[in-house]
Write a protein that holds these residues in place. Structure first.
Motif: not given
Length: 336
Positions: A45-62, A68-73
């Motif tokens: 599948h051609h899947a994309k994750v879009i987060a409505p806003t930013d999120y904590p740096d301690f999750l960036a390692w996943m 991930v696309i940040i909607y506000t950006e």
């Protein structure tokens, strides 16, 4: 509504899929989203994750975070992906208002909407629903959706397992909440067997604070903690100046409310913070006390019995006073 057979048929061929979750995503929101993402790309599948806003740096390692696309950006890219999607998976939220401006884009999209969630009172916008308020985390339900509903347990890869374990770990407060059942522990074991390195995930989530965040925590505990012994309640409140002084970033307030709840006599803890637009509240409770009832009735929010959130258009001082004023109504539950 889609039935399971129709959904399975849709997923049998590559589709354009958007996965989204609530604003200011936490560990469960991002863990469940990226876990589902890694499952879907295995199927072509051609899947994309879009987060409505930013999120904590301690999750960036996943694994998959870089996709991930940040909607506000990325407003235009996000709008195009949503408009062209065949399916939209809505994870860890059940009302379109929880994804801010994205809500109307999702509502207007011709895509089939699939909700996977564990919160109370879902809004009726979805075409297929995998929903259970007894689940400790949406990541638990995503695992169940893949392994049991779709019968694809063999596709729970190391990346899927790592992300879903993160979601369960964080939303169960490190497997400490009452809804962390034996079934949850069996799922955690399956995820470890599939490649999730449990101790390493714990290190990356809980032992990655910045110096500023640690000093901010110390300030909160030393100067912003108030105990109301007559109600077995504790409040930590934070001003805009506090946030500025410690250069607070997204995620720096995560979990602070639990320190107030850790006091032996405390049955209800509130973290109240003055944000740019509104005052935000995060409540935690022990046992049967319904923190979600307070948020739903008085603070435009909701959540789970022992973990809930809300907001207020009043000042910080006004919100604190309002919170205190309603405690007598719950005194019997708080002191029993």
């Amino acid at each position: 509504m889609l039935d399971l057979a129709s959904l399975t048929e849709l997923l049998a061929q590559p589709k354009k899929i958007v996965i989204t979750t609530h604003h200011k995503p936490d560990g469960d929101a991002m863990g469940s989203s990226l876990g589902l993402y890694h499952y879907l790309v295995q199927l072509g599948h051609h899947a994309k994750v879009i987060a409505p806003t930013d999120y904590p740096d301690f999750l960036a390692w996943m694994p998959g975070n870089e996709e991930v696309i940040i909607y506000t950006e990325n407003l235009q890219q996000s709008a195009t992906l949503i408009a062209e999607a065949d399916l939209i998976f809505c994870l860890d939220f059940n009302a379109l208002g929880r994804i801010n401006e994205m809500g109307e884009l999702v509502r207007q999209s011709s895509a089939y909407k699939v909700m996977i969630d564990h919160h109370l009172d879902p809004e009726d916008f979805d075409d297929y629903r995998h929903w259970d308020i007894r689940a400790c985390a949406t990541a638990q339900l995503v695992y169940d959706f893949i392994a049991d509903v779709l019968n694809k347990k063999e596709l729970v890869s190391k990346d899927v397992a790592t992300c879903l374990y993160t979601g369960i770990l964080t939303d169960s407060a490190s497997f400490r909440l009452p809804n962390t059942t034996s079934a949850v522990h069996r799922i955690a074991a399956d995820l470890i067997d599939a490649g999730a390195v449990n101790w390493r995930i714990h290190e990356l989530i809980y032992n990655s604070s910045s110096e500023n965040r640690l000093r901010f925590l110390g300030h909160c505990l030393a100067n912003r903690l108030e105990i109301l012994p007559e109600f077995n309640t504790a409040i930590i409140w934070v001003t805009k100046a506090d946030l500025d002084q410690y250069d607070s970033n997204t995620g720096d307030t995560e979990g602070i409310v639990n320190y107030a709840l850790s006091i032996g006599s405390i049955k209800l803890a509130a973290f109240i913070v003055d944000r740019k637009d509104k005052v935000k509240l995060s409540l935690r409770s022990k046992g049967e006390f319904p923190a979600n009832d307070i948020c739903k009735r008085y603070f435009e929010g909701g959540g789970h019995r022992n973990a809930a959130g809300g907001q207020s258009a009043d000042t910080l001082e006004g919100t604190i006073n309002k919170f205190k004023s309603i405690l007598p109504e719950y005194k019997k539950l708080l002191i029993q």
